[in-house]
Design a protein around this motif. Sequence first.
Motif, PDB file in Angstrom:
ATOM      1  N   UNK A   1       0.843  -1.197   0.000  1.00 41.28           N
ATOM      2  CA  UNK A   1       0.000   0.000   0.000  1.00 41.28           C
ATOM      3  C   UNK A   1       0.880   1.250   0.000  1.00 41.28           C
ATOM      4  N   UNK A   2       1.933   1.220   0.789  1.00 39.42           N
ATOM      5  CA  UNK A   2       2.871   2.348   0.835  1.00 39.42           C
ATOM      6  C   UNK A   2       3.543   2.526  -0.537  1.00 39.42           C
ATOM      7  N   UNK A   3       3.953   1.408  -1.150  1.00 40.95           N
ATOM      8  CA  UNK A   3       4.564   1.465  -2.478  1.00 40.95           C
ATOM      9  C   UNK A   3       3.559   1.974  -3.507  1.00 40.95           C
ATOM     10  N   UNK A   4       2.311   1.568  -3.385  1.00 43.63           N
ATOM     11  CA  UNK A   4       1.270   2.031  -4.313  1.00 43.63           C
ATOM     12  C   UNK A   4       1.123   3.552  -4.254  1.00 43.63           C
ATOM     13  N   UNK A   5       1.193   4.109  -3.058  1.00 44.25           N
ATOM     14  CA  UNK A   5       1.138   5.568  -2.914  1.00 44.25           C
ATOM     15  C   UNK A   5       2.319   6.223  -3.636  1.00 44.25           C
ATOM     16  N   UNK A   6       3.513   5.636  -3.487  1.00 45.32           N
ATOM     17  CA  UNK A   6       4.687   6.177  -4.161  1.00 45.32           C
ATOM     18  C   UNK A   6       4.552   6.068  -5.678  1.00 45.32           C
ATOM     19  N   UNK A   7       3.984   4.978  -6.143  1.00 43.78           N
ATOM     20  CA  UNK A   7       3.760   4.797  -7.585  1.00 43.78           C
ATOM     21  C   UNK A   7       2.816   5.877  -8.103  1.00 43.78           C
ATOM     22  N   UNK A   8       1.725   6.106  -7.396  1.00 42.68           N
ATOM     23  CA  UNK A   8       0.769   7.136  -7.816  1.00 42.68           C
ATOM     24  C   UNK A   8       1.409   8.527  -7.811  1.00 42.68           C
ATOM     25  N   UNK A   9       2.260   8.785  -6.828  1.00 40.15           N
ATOM     26  CA  UNK A   9       2.964  10.067  -6.783  1.00 40.15           C
ATOM     27  C   UNK A   9       3.934  10.193  -7.960  1.00 40.15           C
ATOM     28  N   UNK A  10       4.610   9.104  -8.309  1.00 40.88           N
ATOM     29  CA  UNK A  10       5.549   9.134  -9.437  1.00 40.88           C
ATOM     30  C   UNK A  10       4.793   9.399 -10.743  1.00 40.88           C
TER      31      UNK A  10
END
Length: 120
Positions: free
Chosen positions: A62-71
């Motif tokens: 979930x944390x990685x998904x947030x970073x992906x969306x930010x990227x």
Amino acid sequence: MNSEQLGKFRAMLEEMRRDIVSDVEQTISEMTDHQFNTPDITDRATLESDRSFELRLRSREQHLLEKINEAIARIDSGTYGICEDCEEEIGLKRLEARPVATHCIDCKIKQEQREKNIGR
């Protein structure tokens, strides 16, 4: 960074996002399908331990998904591949290894050294 490279990173990030969403859906399906009414206390403890581990993994995803969306948002805004600290370009090799990177390697090393020194 040219538009072809940006397209490559967008595709990479979107694939990562699809994989995570798929894993989450699979986990939810498996957890709702399995019955945890095991009479043996050891088996029940093992199931609960496995379930807890799976939930921790999903939390990290979930944390990685947030970073992906930010990227992806940075790609849309034209700031993808620019270091948040020194505002220089992040190396392509670094982005290929970690497409959600927000810092160039030099700034990331400095950040980790500061964090290490604070923890002492």
